[in-house]
Scaffold this motif. Structure first.
Motif, PDB file in Angstrom:
ATOM      1  N   LYS A  96      -9.185  63.400 -10.388  1.00 27.72           N
ATOM      2  CA  LYS A  96      -8.284  64.276 -11.141  1.00 27.72           C
ATOM      3  C   LYS A  96      -7.315  63.485 -12.012  1.00 27.72           C
ATOM      4  CE  LYS A  96      -8.333  68.093  -7.864  1.00 27.72           C
ATOM      5  NZ  LYS A  96      -7.537  68.907  -6.945  1.00 27.72           N
ATOM      6  N   ILE A  97      -6.959  62.285 -11.581  1.00 27.23           N
ATOM      7  CA  ILE A  97      -5.946  61.523 -12.324  1.00 27.23           C
ATOM      8  C   ILE A  97      -6.440  60.127 -12.717  1.00 27.23           C
ATOM      9  CG2 ILE A  97      -4.005  62.782 -11.304  1.00 27.23           C
ATOM     10  CD1 ILE A  97      -3.553  60.365  -9.463  1.00 27.23           C
ATOM     11  N   TRP A  98      -7.741  59.942 -12.827  1.00 22.69           N
ATOM     12  CA  TRP A  98      -8.330  58.636 -13.095  1.00 22.69           C
ATOM     13  C   TRP A  98      -7.766  57.970 -14.344  1.00 22.69           C
ATOM     14  CZ3 TRP A  98     -10.657  57.644 -17.696  1.00 22.69           C
ATOM     15  CH2 TRP A  98     -11.009  58.752 -18.465  1.00 22.69           C
ATOM     16  N   PHE A  99      -7.374  58.740 -15.338  1.00 25.03           N
ATOM     17  CA  PHE A  99      -6.933  58.195 -16.622  1.00 25.03           C
ATOM     18  C   PHE A  99      -5.484  57.705 -16.591  1.00 25.03           C
ATOM     19  CE2 PHE A  99      -5.954  62.642 -16.449  1.00 25.03           C
ATOM     20  CZ  PHE A  99      -4.686  62.733 -16.994  1.00 25.03           C
ATOM     21  N   ILE A 100      -4.709  58.102 -15.591  1.00 23.76           N
ATOM     22  CA  ILE A 100      -3.283  57.772 -15.562  1.00 23.76           C
ATOM     23  C   ILE A 100      -3.059  56.294 -15.227  1.00 23.76           C
ATOM     24  CG2 ILE A 100      -1.079  58.263 -14.436  1.00 23.76           C
ATOM     25  CD1 ILE A 100      -1.999  61.164 -14.166  1.00 23.76           C
ATOM     26  N   THR A 101      -3.833  55.750 -14.311  1.00 25.55           N
ATOM     27  CA  THR A 101      -3.642  54.348 -13.918  1.00 25.55           C
ATOM     28  C   THR A 101      -3.863  53.400 -15.096  1.00 25.55           C
ATOM     29  OG1 THR A 101      -4.344  54.930 -11.670  1.00 25.55           O
ATOM     30  CG2 THR A 101      -4.245  52.582 -12.212  1.00 25.55           C
ATOM     31  N   PRO A 102      -4.985  53.482 -15.821  1.00 24.69           N
ATOM     32  CA  PRO A 102      -5.147  52.573 -16.958  1.00 24.69           C
ATOM     33  C   PRO A 102      -4.143  52.845 -18.081  1.00 24.69           C
ATOM     34  CG  PRO A 102      -7.080  53.992 -16.729  1.00 24.69           C
ATOM     35  CD  PRO A 102      -6.206  54.239 -15.553  1.00 24.69           C
ATOM     36  N   LEU A 103      -3.718  54.088 -18.226  1.00 20.41           N
ATOM     37  CA  LEU A 103      -2.682  54.392 -19.216  1.00 20.41           C
ATOM     38  C   LEU A 103      -1.388  53.670 -18.850  1.00 20.41           C
ATOM     39  CD1 LEU A 103      -1.689  55.943 -21.700  1.00 20.41           C
ATOM     40  CD2 LEU A 103      -1.230  57.891 -20.195  1.00 20.41           C
ATOM     41  N   GLY A 104      -1.053  53.671 -17.567  1.00 22.95           N
ATOM     42  CA  GLY A 104       0.120  52.928 -17.101  1.00 22.95           C
ATOM     43  C   GLY A 104      -0.015  51.445 -17.367  1.00 22.95           C
ATOM     44  N   GLY A 105      -1.205  50.911 -17.123  1.00 19.84           N
ATOM     45  CA  GLY A 105      -1.459  49.503 -17.424  1.00 19.84           C
ATOM     46  C   GLY A 105      -1.284  49.200 -18.904  1.00 19.84           C
ATOM     47  N   LEU A 106      -1.759  50.101 -19.746  1.00 23.71           N
ATOM     48  CA  LEU A 106      -1.605  49.934 -21.192  1.00 23.71           C
ATOM     49  C   LEU A 106      -0.129  49.953 -21.587  1.00 23.71           C
ATOM     50  CD1 LEU A 106      -2.820  49.749 -24.031  1.00 23.71           C
ATOM     51  CD2 LEU A 106      -2.958  52.250 -24.040  1.00 23.71           C
ATOM     52  N   ILE A 107       0.642  50.834 -20.987  1.00 25.43           N
ATOM     53  CA  ILE A 107       2.077  50.902 -21.292  1.00 25.43           C
ATOM     54  C   ILE A 107       2.780  49.619 -20.836  1.00 25.43           C
ATOM     55  CG2 ILE A 107       4.229  52.145 -20.835  1.00 25.43           C
ATOM     56  CD1 ILE A 107       2.452  54.710 -20.592  1.00 25.43           C
ATOM     57  N   LEU A 108       2.382  49.081 -19.680  1.00 24.51           N
ATOM     58  CA  LEU A 108       2.946  47.802 -19.241  1.00 24.51           C
ATOM     59  C   LEU A 108       2.608  46.692 -20.237  1.00 24.51           C
ATOM     60  CD1 LEU A 108       2.204  47.965 -15.402  1.00 24.51           C
ATOM     61  CD2 LEU A 108       4.447  48.178 -16.509  1.00 24.51           C
ATOM     62  N   ILE A 109       1.372  46.681 -20.716  1.00 21.78           N
ATOM     63  CA  ILE A 109       0.959  45.689 -21.719  1.00 21.78           C
ATOM     64  C   ILE A 109       1.790  45.846 -22.981  1.00 21.78           C
ATOM     65  CG2 ILE A 109      -0.930  44.984 -23.255  1.00 21.78           C
ATOM     66  CD1 ILE A 109      -2.830  45.728 -20.867  1.00 21.78           C
ATOM     67  N   LEU A 110       2.037  47.094 -23.401  1.00 23.88           N
ATOM     68  CA  LEU A 110       2.870  47.340 -24.587  1.00 23.88           C
ATOM     69  C   LEU A 110       4.285  46.797 -24.384  1.00 23.88           C
ATOM     70  CD1 LEU A 110       1.767  50.949 -25.608  1.00 23.88           C
ATOM     71  CD2 LEU A 110       1.209  48.794 -26.752  1.00 23.88           C
ATOM     72  N   GLY A 111       4.799  46.929 -23.180  1.00 27.58           N
ATOM     73  CA  GLY A 111       6.109  46.364 -22.872  1.00 27.58           C
ATOM     74  C   GLY A 111       6.122  44.847 -23.051  1.00 27.58           C
ATOM     75  N   TRP A 112       5.083  44.197 -22.555  1.00 25.08           N
ATOM     76  CA  TRP A 112       4.983  42.744 -22.707  1.00 25.08           C
ATOM     77  C   TRP A 112       4.793  42.350 -24.173  1.00 25.08           C
ATOM     78  CZ3 TRP A 112       6.497  39.375 -19.269  1.00 25.08           C
ATOM     79  CH2 TRP A 112       6.542  39.746 -17.930  1.00 25.08           C
ATOM     80  N   LEU A 113       3.989  43.122 -24.905  1.00 27.42           N
ATOM     81  CA  LEU A 113       3.809  42.833 -26.337  1.00 27.42           C
ATOM     82  C   LEU A 113       5.128  42.991 -27.092  1.00 27.42           C
ATOM     83  CD1 LEU A 113       0.365  44.502 -27.103  1.00 27.42           C
ATOM     84  CD2 LEU A 113       0.894  42.062 -27.043  1.00 27.42           C
ATOM     85  N   TYR A 114       5.873  44.051 -26.773  1.00 27.95           N
ATOM     86  CA  TYR A 114       7.173  44.266 -27.406  1.00 27.95           C
ATOM     87  C   TYR A 114       8.107  43.096 -27.095  1.00 27.95           C
ATOM     88  CZ  TYR A 114      11.530  46.479 -28.818  1.00 27.95           C
ATOM     89  OH  TYR A 114      12.724  46.754 -29.421  1.00 27.95           O
ATOM     90  N   LEU A 115       8.103  42.624 -25.861  1.00 26.40           N
ATOM     91  CA  LEU A 115       8.914  41.474 -25.476  1.00 26.40           C
ATOM     92  C   LEU A 115       8.509  40.243 -26.293  1.00 26.40           C
ATOM     93  CD1 LEU A 115      11.059  40.276 -23.548  1.00 26.40           C
ATOM     94  CD2 LEU A 115       9.220  39.924 -21.882  1.00 26.40           C
ATOM     95  N   GLY A 116       7.209  40.037 -26.443  1.00 32.11           N
ATOM     96  CA  GLY A 116       6.719  38.918 -27.247  1.00 32.11           C
ATOM     97  C   GLY A 116       7.126  39.026 -28.702  1.00 32.11           C
ATOM     98  N   ILE A 117       7.076  40.227 -29.248  1.00 29.57           N
ATOM     99  CA  ILE A 117       7.490  40.445 -30.643  1.00 29.57           C
ATOM    100  C   ILE A 117       8.970  40.120 -30.815  1.00 29.57           C
ATOM    101  CG2 ILE A 117       7.886  42.258 -32.375  1.00 29.57           C
ATOM    102  CD1 ILE A 117       5.214  43.524 -31.332  1.00 29.57           C
TER     103      ILE A 117
END
Length: 124
Positions: A96-117
């Motif tokens: 039912k919620i399979w897509f939420i975990t990788p979406l969370g991972g993507l948001i964490l990656i975006l946080g790291w990318l923003y930090l790098g920028i």
């Protein structure tokens, strides 16, 4: 700033509670693979709480930068770790919620990318 630190502290304390709950209560309910998944959720939560503490205590970042990184990492924790907790604690079907975990991972990656920028811009 203190709002971010307060929220980060609460999320950090929650990680300890969930880690202890997993280690003492769930160890007899979950198989090895499920327990490893639960531990990954706790570990990622702790890692990002530590990063948020450093970011929000640092004078390197503007208030706006701190706010954006805090929202990205907290949302990533909520989706990534939260979805795993929901699967094992609330027994919500992962189908039912399979897509939420990788979406969370993507948001964490975006946080790291923003930090790098931010670091890239400050070094230029």
């Amino acid at each position: 700033m203190y709002k971010n630190l307060t929220l980060t502290s609460i999320i950090g304390g929650l990680a300890v509670v969930l880690g202890a709950f997993g280690a003492h209560i769930l160890k007899n309910k979950l198989n090895t693979e499920e327990m490893a998944s639960f531990e990954t959720a706790v570990r990622y939560q702790v890692y990002h709480v530590i990063v948020l503490l450093i970011i929000n205590l640092s004078h390197t970042f503007s208030s706006k930068e701190k706010k954006i990184m805090t929202y990205l990492f907290l949302l990533g924790i909520l989706f990534f770790s939260g979805s795993i907790y929901a699967i094992y604690l609330a027994e919500i079907s992962s189908k039912k919620i399979w897509f939420i975990t990788p979406l969370g991972g993507l948001i964490l990656i975006l946080g790291w990318l923003y930090l790098g920028i931010i670091f890239f811009k400050k070094s230029a």
